[in-house]
Design a protein around this motif. Structure first.
Motif, PDB file in Angstrom:
ATOM      1  N   LEU A 152       0.810  -1.230   0.000  1.00  0.00           N
ATOM      2  CA  LEU A 152       0.000   0.000   0.000  1.00  0.00           C
ATOM      3  C   LEU A 152       0.839   1.275   0.000  1.00  0.00           C
ATOM      4  O   LEU A 152       0.529   2.214  -0.747  1.00  0.00           O
ATOM      5  CB  LEU A 152      -0.953   0.005   1.194  1.00  0.00           C
ATOM      6  N   PRO A 153       1.903   1.357   0.827  1.00  0.00           N
ATOM      7  CA  PRO A 153       2.719   2.577   0.756  1.00  0.00           C
ATOM      8  C   PRO A 153       3.293   2.789  -0.646  1.00  0.00           C
ATOM      9  O   PRO A 153       3.375   3.923  -1.132  1.00  0.00           O
ATOM     10  CB  PRO A 153       3.828   2.309   1.786  1.00  0.00           C
ATOM     11  N   ALA A 154       3.669   1.694  -1.330  1.00  0.00           N
ATOM     12  CA  ALA A 154       4.194   1.831  -2.696  1.00  0.00           C
ATOM     13  C   ALA A 154       3.111   2.358  -3.631  1.00  0.00           C
ATOM     14  O   ALA A 154       3.361   3.244  -4.462  1.00  0.00           O
ATOM     15  CB  ALA A 154       4.714   0.484  -3.195  1.00  0.00           C
ATOM     16  N   LEU A 155       1.903   1.836  -3.491  1.00  0.00           N
ATOM     17  CA  LEU A 155       0.797   2.301  -4.344  1.00  0.00           C
ATOM     18  C   LEU A 155       0.525   3.782  -4.103  1.00  0.00           C
ATOM     19  O   LEU A 155       0.230   4.534  -5.032  1.00  0.00           O
ATOM     20  CB  LEU A 155      -0.470   1.478  -4.070  1.00  0.00           C
ATOM     21  N   LYS A 156       0.662   4.191  -2.846  1.00  0.00           N
ATOM     22  CA  LYS A 156       0.418   5.604  -2.522  1.00  0.00           C
ATOM     23  C   LYS A 156       1.450   6.498  -3.210  1.00  0.00           C
ATOM     24  O   LYS A 156       1.138   7.577  -3.701  1.00  0.00           O
ATOM     25  CB  LYS A 156       0.465   5.792  -1.002  1.00  0.00           C
ATOM     26  N   ILE A 157       2.692   6.018  -3.262  1.00  0.00           N
ATOM     27  CA  ILE A 157       3.754   6.801  -3.900  1.00  0.00           C
ATOM     28  C   ILE A 157       3.568   6.842  -5.416  1.00  0.00           C
ATOM     29  O   ILE A 157       3.737   7.884  -6.049  1.00  0.00           O
ATOM     30  CB  ILE A 157       5.135   6.177  -3.560  1.00  0.00           C
ATOM     31  N   LEU A 158       3.175   5.704  -5.998  1.00  0.00           N
ATOM     32  CA  LEU A 158       3.187   5.590  -7.463  1.00  0.00           C
ATOM     33  C   LEU A 158       1.889   6.005  -8.141  1.00  0.00           C
ATOM     34  O   LEU A 158       1.909   6.468  -9.282  1.00  0.00           O
ATOM     35  CB  LEU A 158       3.493   4.137  -7.865  1.00  0.00           C
ATOM     36  N   CYS A 159       0.766   5.811  -7.450  1.00  0.00           N
ATOM     37  CA  CYS A 159      -0.518   5.875  -8.174  1.00  0.00           C
ATOM     38  C   CYS A 159      -1.497   6.849  -7.535  1.00  0.00           C
ATOM     39  O   CYS A 159      -1.958   6.622  -6.412  1.00  0.00           O
ATOM     40  CB  CYS A 159      -1.161   4.494  -8.193  1.00  0.00           C
ATOM     41  N   PRO A 160      -1.877   7.891  -8.245  1.00  0.00           N
ATOM     42  CA  PRO A 160      -2.894   8.793  -7.700  1.00  0.00           C
ATOM     43  C   PRO A 160      -4.298   8.191  -7.697  1.00  0.00           C
ATOM     44  O   PRO A 160      -5.184   8.666  -6.995  1.00  0.00           O
ATOM     45  CB  PRO A 160      -2.833  10.016  -8.625  1.00  0.00           C
ATOM     46  N   LYS A 161      -4.491   7.117  -8.485  1.00  0.00           N
ATOM     47  CA  LYS A 161      -5.806   6.442  -8.512  1.00  0.00           C
ATOM     48  C   LYS A 161      -5.630   4.992  -8.086  1.00  0.00           C
ATOM     49  O   LYS A 161      -4.613   4.365  -8.401  1.00  0.00           O
ATOM     50  CB  LYS A 161      -6.395   6.445  -9.930  1.00  0.00           C
ATOM     51  N   LEU A 162      -6.658   4.472  -7.406  1.00  0.00           N
ATOM     52  CA  LEU A 162      -6.561   3.113  -6.883  1.00  0.00           C
ATOM     53  C   LEU A 162      -7.868   2.359  -7.119  1.00  0.00           C
ATOM     54  O   LEU A 162      -8.960   2.919  -6.951  1.00  0.00           O
ATOM     55  CB  LEU A 162      -6.265   3.185  -5.378  1.00  0.00           C
ATOM     56  N   ALA A 163      -7.728   1.105  -7.537  1.00  0.00           N
ATOM     57  CA  ALA A 163      -8.905   0.232  -7.702  1.00  0.00           C
ATOM     58  C   ALA A 163      -8.735  -0.958  -6.770  1.00  0.00           C
ATOM     59  O   ALA A 163      -7.644  -1.521  -6.671  1.00  0.00           O
ATOM     60  CB  ALA A 163      -9.010  -0.244  -9.142  1.00  0.00           C
ATOM     61  N   VAL A 164      -9.810  -1.333  -6.095  1.00  0.00           N
ATOM     62  CA  VAL A 164      -9.787  -2.514  -5.230  1.00  0.00           C
ATOM     63  C   VAL A 164     -10.565  -3.618  -5.933  1.00  0.00           C
ATOM     64  O   VAL A 164     -11.700  -3.401  -6.370  1.00  0.00           O
ATOM     65  CB  VAL A 164     -10.441  -2.206  -3.861  1.00  0.00           C
ATOM     66  N   MET A 165      -9.932  -4.778  -6.076  1.00  0.00           N
ATOM     67  CA  MET A 165     -10.604  -5.907  -6.732  1.00  0.00           C
ATOM     68  C   MET A 165     -11.019  -6.948  -5.715  1.00  0.00           C
ATOM     69  O   MET A 165     -10.299  -7.221  -4.754  1.00  0.00           O
ATOM     70  CB  MET A 165      -9.655  -6.562  -7.743  1.00  0.00           C
ATOM     71  N   TYR A 166     -12.176  -7.538  -5.969  1.00  0.00           N
ATOM     72  CA  TYR A 166     -12.609  -8.678  -5.165  1.00  0.00           C
ATOM     73  C   TYR A 166     -13.386  -9.627  -6.073  1.00  0.00           C
ATOM     74  O   TYR A 166     -14.292  -9.179  -6.794  1.00  0.00           O
ATOM     75  CB  TYR A 166     -13.503  -8.229  -3.990  1.00  0.00           C
TER      76      TYR A 166
END
Ligand code: SF4
Length: 322
Positions: A213-227
């Motif tokens: 998650l910290p990496a995603l916060k650094i790299l990506c301004p948008k986030l999708a959660v899959m289930y």
């Protein structure tokens, strides 16, 4: 901004002796040109199947329905020869498992030369690669030359990860897909890898699949959660991390906050069996807010001010579907 990638209602199923596995089950996502999108979810939720489907490598899975538009062009059912012009050149992948992704019988330099030939990249005597590898923190040109003459098993996990990143960036793709790019890296190598991906994002769009998650916060301004094969929430990364709307996203964030990291699959929490009937909400058996309708009706996507969510909680509150 115009979308580089638009995945709509994608269904990818696998026929298995135990029955039909719905690995992607009505998946929607969009990535703007020049943008960076993170995808998170448990192992088995269909993230890697999505990646391979983007590259036309989903066999033996079958695309049953849906559309993948890349630069406005439909990739579903595109002839193999045309897909070959897209793979590696326009969409490149940093694969998940650095320990098996490289050919153990060829030196790193030979493998890079093979890629340059396959992608018809002008022969620069590996100059570009040396530069990229040096940028990735593999030392000075002398060290890089030593690495090019090495076999994969002679390199550390972090070094192999950097080699794979350099290979993916060789053709300057429009879209770089990074499947767990920080896995198996120590803290300092991870920081370097994140810096390189961040830097790359000024030249290429990024699709990052990660539990980090910290990496995603650094790299990506948008986030999708899959289930269970669908995107259940999509939003600005900060909003989603601070104020998740879907009950599953809340569970993920709560776990991450209490454990300090996100270890997938979550302890005491199993992915839904993707076999069986496709009715109701996939998360209903685990959801603390489930009601009778959740077991009967598949929830539709709902637009919120911060993004989109797939959950009956919001339709019941009279919010319009997208
Ligand atoms: Fe929970 Fe129902 Fe929403 Fe599914 S639709 S996440 S079961 S409240």
């Amino acid at each position: 901004m115009k979308n580089l990638l638009e995945v709509s209602n994608l269904h990818v199923y696998f026929e298995t002796p135990a029955g039909l596995v719905r690995a992607n089950n009505g998946l929607d996502l969009q990535l703007e040109a020049g943008g960076s999108l993170g995808i998170m979810g448990e192992s088995g939720c269909g993230k890697t199947v999505l990646v391979y489907t983007l590259l036309g490598l989903q066999q033996p899975g079958k695309i049953m329905n849906g559309s993948i538009l890349f630069k406005g062009r439909e990739l579903v059912n595109l002839p193999e020869a045309e897909l070959n012009n897209i793979r590696g050149r326009q969409i490149a992948l940093i694969p998940q498992n650095q320990s098996t992704a490289l050919n153990p019988l060829l030196k790193v330099g030979e493998q890079i030369s093979e890629i340059e030939t396959a992608l018809k990249i002008p022969d620069t005597g590996l100059d570009n690669t040396k530069h990229l590898l040096a940028e990735l923190g593999l030392g000075d040109i002398h060290s890089v030359e030593h690495i090019l003459k090495s076999y994969p098993h002679q390199l550390s996990g972090g070094m192999r990860q950097r080699v794979l990143t350099a290979m993916a960036l060789l053709a300057e793709p429009d879209l770089l897909v990074a499947d767990e790019p920080t896995t198996a890296l120590d803290a300092s190598t991870r920081t370097t890898a994140l810096n390189i991906l961040k830097k790359s994002s000024s030249k290429t769009s990024l699709l990052v699949i990660s539990h980090d998650l910290p990496a995603l916060k650094i790299l990506c301004p948008k986030l999708a959660v899959m289930y269970a094969g669908r995107v259940v929430e999509y939003s600005d990364t900060e909003s989603l991390m601070e104020n998740p709307r879907h009950p599953y996203s809340r569970m993920l964030m709560k776990y991450q906050q209490s454990a300090g990291f996100l270890n997938m699959p979550l302890t005491g929490f199993e992915s839904r069996d993707l076999l069986g009937d496709d009715k109701g909400c996939s998360f209903a058996l685990f959801c603390p807010q489930a009601t009778a309708i959740c077991l009967k009706e598949i929830p539709q996507e709902v637009c919120l001010e911060s993004g989109r969510v797939v959950c009956h909680l919001y339709t019941r509150n009279g919010v319009q579907t997208c």
